[in-house]
Design a protein around this motif. Sequence first.
Motif, PDB file in Angstrom:
ATOM      1  N   LEU A 298       0.822  -1.214   0.000  1.00 55.48           N
ATOM      2  CA  LEU A 298       0.000   0.000   0.000  1.00 55.48           C
ATOM      3  C   LEU A 298       0.855   1.263   0.000  1.00 55.48           C
ATOM      4  O   LEU A 298       0.483   2.265  -0.619  1.00 55.48           O
ATOM      5  CB  LEU A 298      -0.935  -0.001   1.209  1.00 55.48           C
ATOM      6  CG  LEU A 298      -2.074  -1.025   1.179  1.00 55.48           C
ATOM      7  CD1 LEU A 298      -2.809  -1.045   2.509  1.00 55.48           C
ATOM      8  CD2 LEU A 298      -3.044  -0.732   0.039  1.00 55.48           C
ATOM      9  N   SER A 299       1.998   1.209   0.685  1.00 55.47           N
ATOM     10  CA  SER A 299       2.854   2.404   0.730  1.00 55.47           C
ATOM     11  C   SER A 299       3.368   2.743  -0.665  1.00 55.47           C
ATOM     12  O   SER A 299       3.505   3.919  -1.014  1.00 55.47           O
ATOM     13  CB  SER A 299       4.022   2.196   1.700  1.00 55.47           C
ATOM     14  OG  SER A 299       4.949   1.239   1.203  1.00 55.47           O
ATOM     15  N   TYR A 300       3.640   1.716  -1.481  1.00 60.76           N
ATOM     16  CA  TYR A 300       4.072   1.983  -2.857  1.00 60.76           C
ATOM     17  C   TYR A 300       2.924   2.583  -3.665  1.00 60.76           C
ATOM     18  O   TYR A 300       3.090   3.603  -4.351  1.00 60.76           O
ATOM     19  CB  TYR A 300       4.577   0.710  -3.535  1.00 60.76           C
ATOM     20  CG  TYR A 300       4.927   0.943  -4.988  1.00 60.76           C
ATOM     21  CD1 TYR A 300       6.144   1.513  -5.340  1.00 60.76           C
ATOM     22  CD2 TYR A 300       4.017   0.663  -6.014  1.00 60.76           C
ATOM     23  CE1 TYR A 300       6.453   1.782  -6.668  1.00 60.76           C
ATOM     24  CE2 TYR A 300       4.309   0.927  -7.338  1.00 60.76           C
ATOM     25  CZ  TYR A 300       5.541   1.483  -7.659  1.00 60.76           C
ATOM     26  OH  TYR A 300       5.840   1.766  -8.977  1.00 60.76           O
ATOM     27  N   MET A 301       1.761   1.941  -3.596  1.00 61.05           N
ATOM     28  CA  MET A 301       0.619   2.400  -4.391  1.00 61.05           C
ATOM     29  C   MET A 301       0.209   3.823  -4.020  1.00 61.05           C
ATOM     30  O   MET A 301      -0.068   4.660  -4.889  1.00 61.05           O
ATOM     31  CB  MET A 301      -0.563   1.440  -4.217  1.00 61.05           C
ATOM     32  CG  MET A 301      -0.295   0.020  -4.704  1.00 61.05           C
ATOM     33  SD  MET A 301       0.104  -0.044  -6.473  1.00 61.05           S
ATOM     34  CE  MET A 301       0.340  -1.814  -6.699  1.00 61.05           C
ATOM     35  N   LYS A 302       0.179   4.111  -2.723  1.00 58.48           N
ATOM     36  CA  LYS A 302      -0.215   5.451  -2.274  1.00 58.48           C
ATOM     37  C   LYS A 302       0.803   6.499  -2.704  1.00 58.48           C
ATOM     38  O   LYS A 302       0.435   7.594  -3.127  1.00 58.48           O
ATOM     39  CB  LYS A 302      -0.376   5.465  -0.754  1.00 58.48           C
ATOM     40  CG  LYS A 302      -1.594   4.712  -0.250  1.00 58.48           C
ATOM     41  CD  LYS A 302      -1.655   4.733   1.276  1.00 58.48           C
ATOM     42  CE  LYS A 302      -2.858   3.974   1.801  1.00 58.48           C
ATOM     43  NZ  LYS A 302      -2.885   3.944   3.287  1.00 58.48           N
ATOM     44  N   SER A 303       2.090   6.158  -2.588  1.00 64.45           N
ATOM     45  CA  SER A 303       3.131   7.134  -2.939  1.00 64.45           C
ATOM     46  C   SER A 303       3.119   7.463  -4.427  1.00 64.45           C
ATOM     47  O   SER A 303       3.574   8.525  -4.835  1.00 64.45           O
ATOM     48  CB  SER A 303       4.508   6.602  -2.535  1.00 64.45           C
ATOM     49  OG  SER A 303       4.888   5.480  -3.326  1.00 64.45           O
ATOM     50  N   ARG A 304       2.589   6.554  -5.232  1.00 63.53           N
ATOM     51  CA  ARG A 304       2.530   6.778  -6.688  1.00 63.53           C
ATOM     52  C   ARG A 304       1.138   7.207  -7.145  1.00 63.53           C
ATOM     53  O   ARG A 304       0.912   7.389  -8.344  1.00 63.53           O
ATOM     54  CB  ARG A 304       2.943   5.500  -7.444  1.00 63.53           C
ATOM     55  CG  ARG A 304       4.355   5.003  -7.142  1.00 63.53           C
ATOM     56  CD  ARG A 304       5.410   6.069  -7.420  1.00 63.53           C
ATOM     57  NE  ARG A 304       6.766   5.597  -7.309  1.00 63.53           N
ATOM     58  CZ  ARG A 304       7.482   5.594  -6.197  1.00 63.53           C
ATOM     59  NH1 ARG A 304       6.941   6.029  -5.064  1.00 63.53           N
ATOM     60  NH2 ARG A 304       8.735   5.183  -6.182  1.00 63.53           N
ATOM     61  N   GLY A 305       0.206   7.341  -6.197  1.00 62.29           N
ATOM     62  CA  GLY A 305      -1.144   7.755  -6.545  1.00 62.29           C
ATOM     63  C   GLY A 305      -1.894   6.733  -7.384  1.00 62.29           C
ATOM     64  O   GLY A 305      -2.767   7.095  -8.176  1.00 62.29           O
ATOM     65  N   ILE A 306      -1.577   5.466  -7.207  1.00 61.16           N
ATOM     66  CA  ILE A 306      -2.214   4.402  -7.992  1.00 61.16           C
ATOM     67  C   ILE A 306      -3.431   3.872  -7.237  1.00 61.16           C
ATOM     68  O   ILE A 306      -3.309   3.407  -6.106  1.00 61.16           O
ATOM     69  CB  ILE A 306      -1.224   3.250  -8.268  1.00 61.16           C
ATOM     70  CG1 ILE A 306      -0.019   3.774  -9.054  1.00 61.16           C
ATOM     71  CG2 ILE A 306      -1.920   2.114  -9.022  1.00 61.16           C
ATOM     72  CD1 ILE A 306       1.095   2.757  -9.212  1.00 61.16           C
ATOM     73  N   LYS A 307      -4.596   3.959  -7.879  1.00 65.36           N
ATOM     74  CA  LYS A 307      -5.833   3.463  -7.285  1.00 65.36           C
ATOM     75  C   LYS A 307      -6.123   2.057  -7.811  1.00 65.36           C
ATOM     76  O   LYS A 307      -5.742   1.715  -8.939  1.00 65.36           O
ATOM     77  CB  LYS A 307      -7.007   4.380  -7.627  1.00 65.36           C
ATOM     78  CG  LYS A 307      -6.834   5.818  -7.183  1.00 65.36           C
ATOM     79  CD  LYS A 307      -6.871   5.944  -5.670  1.00 65.36           C
ATOM     80  CE  LYS A 307      -6.807   7.407  -5.245  1.00 65.36           C
ATOM     81  NZ  LYS A 307      -6.785   7.530  -3.766  1.00 65.36           N
ATOM     82  N   PRO A 308      -6.813   1.235  -7.018  1.00 66.24           N
ATOM     83  CA  PRO A 308      -7.169  -0.098  -7.515  1.00 66.24           C
ATOM     84  C   PRO A 308      -8.206  -0.015  -8.627  1.00 66.24           C
ATOM     85  O   PRO A 308      -9.069   0.872  -8.614  1.00 66.24           O
ATOM     86  CB  PRO A 308      -7.737  -0.806  -6.278  1.00 66.24           C
ATOM     87  CG  PRO A 308      -8.205   0.294  -5.382  1.00 66.24           C
ATOM     88  CD  PRO A 308      -7.280   1.446  -5.625  1.00 66.24           C
ATOM     89  N   SER A 309      -8.097  -0.913  -9.587  1.00 68.21           N
ATOM     90  CA  SER A 309      -9.121  -0.988 -10.630  1.00 68.21           C
ATOM     91  C   SER A 309     -10.391  -1.575 -10.035  1.00 68.21           C
ATOM     92  O   SER A 309     -10.330  -2.345  -9.074  1.00 68.21           O
ATOM     93  CB  SER A 309      -8.631  -1.869 -11.785  1.00 68.21           C
ATOM     94  OG  SER A 309      -7.448  -1.336 -12.358  1.00 68.21           O
ATOM     95  N   PRO A 310     -11.539  -1.239 -10.599  1.00 70.45           N
ATOM     96  CA  PRO A 310     -12.784  -1.825 -10.084  1.00 70.45           C
ATOM     97  C   PRO A 310     -12.761  -3.338 -10.228  1.00 70.45           C
ATOM     98  O   PRO A 310     -12.258  -3.872 -11.226  1.00 70.45           O
ATOM     99  CB  PRO A 310     -13.865  -1.208 -10.984  1.00 70.45           C
ATOM    100  CG  PRO A 310     -13.237   0.010 -11.573  1.00 70.45           C
ATOM    101  CD  PRO A 310     -11.780  -0.294 -11.701  1.00 70.45           C
ATOM    102  N   ALA A 311     -13.283  -4.017  -9.240  1.00 72.19           N
ATOM    103  CA  ALA A 311     -13.353  -5.473  -9.311  1.00 72.19           C
ATOM    104  C   ALA A 311     -14.317  -5.878 -10.407  1.00 72.19           C
ATOM    105  O   ALA A 311     -15.376  -5.261 -10.570  1.00 72.19           O
ATOM    106  CB  ALA A 311     -13.797  -6.045  -7.974  1.00 72.19           C
ATOM    107  N   PRO A 312     -13.975  -6.895 -11.196  1.00 71.07           N
ATOM    108  CA  PRO A 312     -14.894  -7.339 -12.250  1.00 71.07           C
ATOM    109  C   PRO A 312     -16.159  -7.931 -11.642  1.00 71.07           C
ATOM    110  O   PRO A 312     -16.135  -8.422 -10.503  1.00 71.07           O
ATOM    111  CB  PRO A 312     -14.085  -8.402 -12.998  1.00 71.07           C
ATOM    112  CG  PRO A 312     -13.081  -8.889 -11.998  1.00 71.07           C
ATOM    113  CD  PRO A 312     -12.756  -7.701 -11.138  1.00 71.07           C
ATOM    114  N   PRO A 313     -17.274  -7.888 -12.363  1.00 72.47           N
ATOM    115  CA  PRO A 313     -18.513  -8.474 -11.828  1.00 72.47           C
ATOM    116  C   PRO A 313     -18.357  -9.978 -11.668  1.00 72.47           C
ATOM    117  O   PRO A 313     -17.566 -10.603 -12.369  1.00 72.47           O
ATOM    118  CB  PRO A 313     -19.557  -8.134 -12.894  1.00 72.47           C
ATOM    119  CG  PRO A 313     -18.760  -7.922 -14.151  1.00 72.47           C
ATOM    120  CD  PRO A 313     -17.456  -7.345 -13.710  1.00 72.47           C
TER     121      PRO A 313
END
Length: 326
Positions: A298-313
């Motif tokens: 999470l620290s990597y994703m947050k520091s790069r401003g990367i949001k999770p993609s929506p989960a597929p149905p």
Amino acid sequence: MWCHDFIGEFTTNYRELSRGQSQFNVYEVLNPKKKAKKKKYINSGTVTLLSFAVHTECTFLDYIRGGTQINFTVAIDFTASNGHPAQPTSLHYMNPYQLNTYAMALKAVGEIIQDYDSDKMFPALGFGAKLPPDGRISHEFALNGNPHNPYCQGIEGVMEAYYQSLKSVQLYGPTNFAPVINHVARYAASVKDGSQYFILLILTDGVISDMAQAKESIVNASCLPMSIIIVGVGPAEFDAMEELDGDEIRISSRGRYAERDIVQFVPFRDYVDRTGNHVLSMARLAKDVLAEVPEQFLSYMKSRGIKPSPAPPPYTPPGYPFQTQL
């Protein structure tokens, strides 16, 4: 001397707050005791909402559900400090009746991590051995003998490749961590969009020869989508591994500090019985092995401003009716 005093209270809810700054979000602060004592008591003041914002905290599982792939690479220490595989005292002892210490650690930890790897295909490397046929010393060789495709099917495949390597290579040295760290870092450096995250699992007896180079590799890797789990095998002191862990003091190299903590060290002996042949608690081992990975991720994703993609149905088989609740 100043002391705290109860001024009053008010209640609200998310729905009201979400209206933002308006007449609906001006609240009287009431003190029940003052109201009971004073007939002319109106309130103890008012609170006015000036702004309202919703901040969503994404979890590790949000990214996994959104399709981020976790890629594990296994690296095993084949240096002579582990003892000759033909000797019962060796951590690599080729025992026909039970798993040796490395195999037991690999199986126990591998069964924990493989559930997070989507394709269950693991690059498996060894380091610190002389390779046939010319006795060349290698610090990042493929356990399956194929440098162009070092992938093994599941942890059982890694175990099989490990045993085959023990029969063909000569344990030697020195114990260099930097080559396998840099090996994984090269892949991590090519995928920085959050679609993949790389985890290197190192199994070692704790003797390290390239401490300065390993630190530099970790500092360089700390800005990549990558974590390192070091599992200490055997009875040695693991002071060097604790230092690489960096929980107490952030790891540094040549005046540069790691951007974030990416190393987790676990001494495997803390989880086995007195005979060293049985894991006492797989649940506790799993908890400690993966304790820091979600936060590192999470620290990597947050520091790069990367949001999770929506989960597929959820998948619905063809011709299967949708179910709704009214």
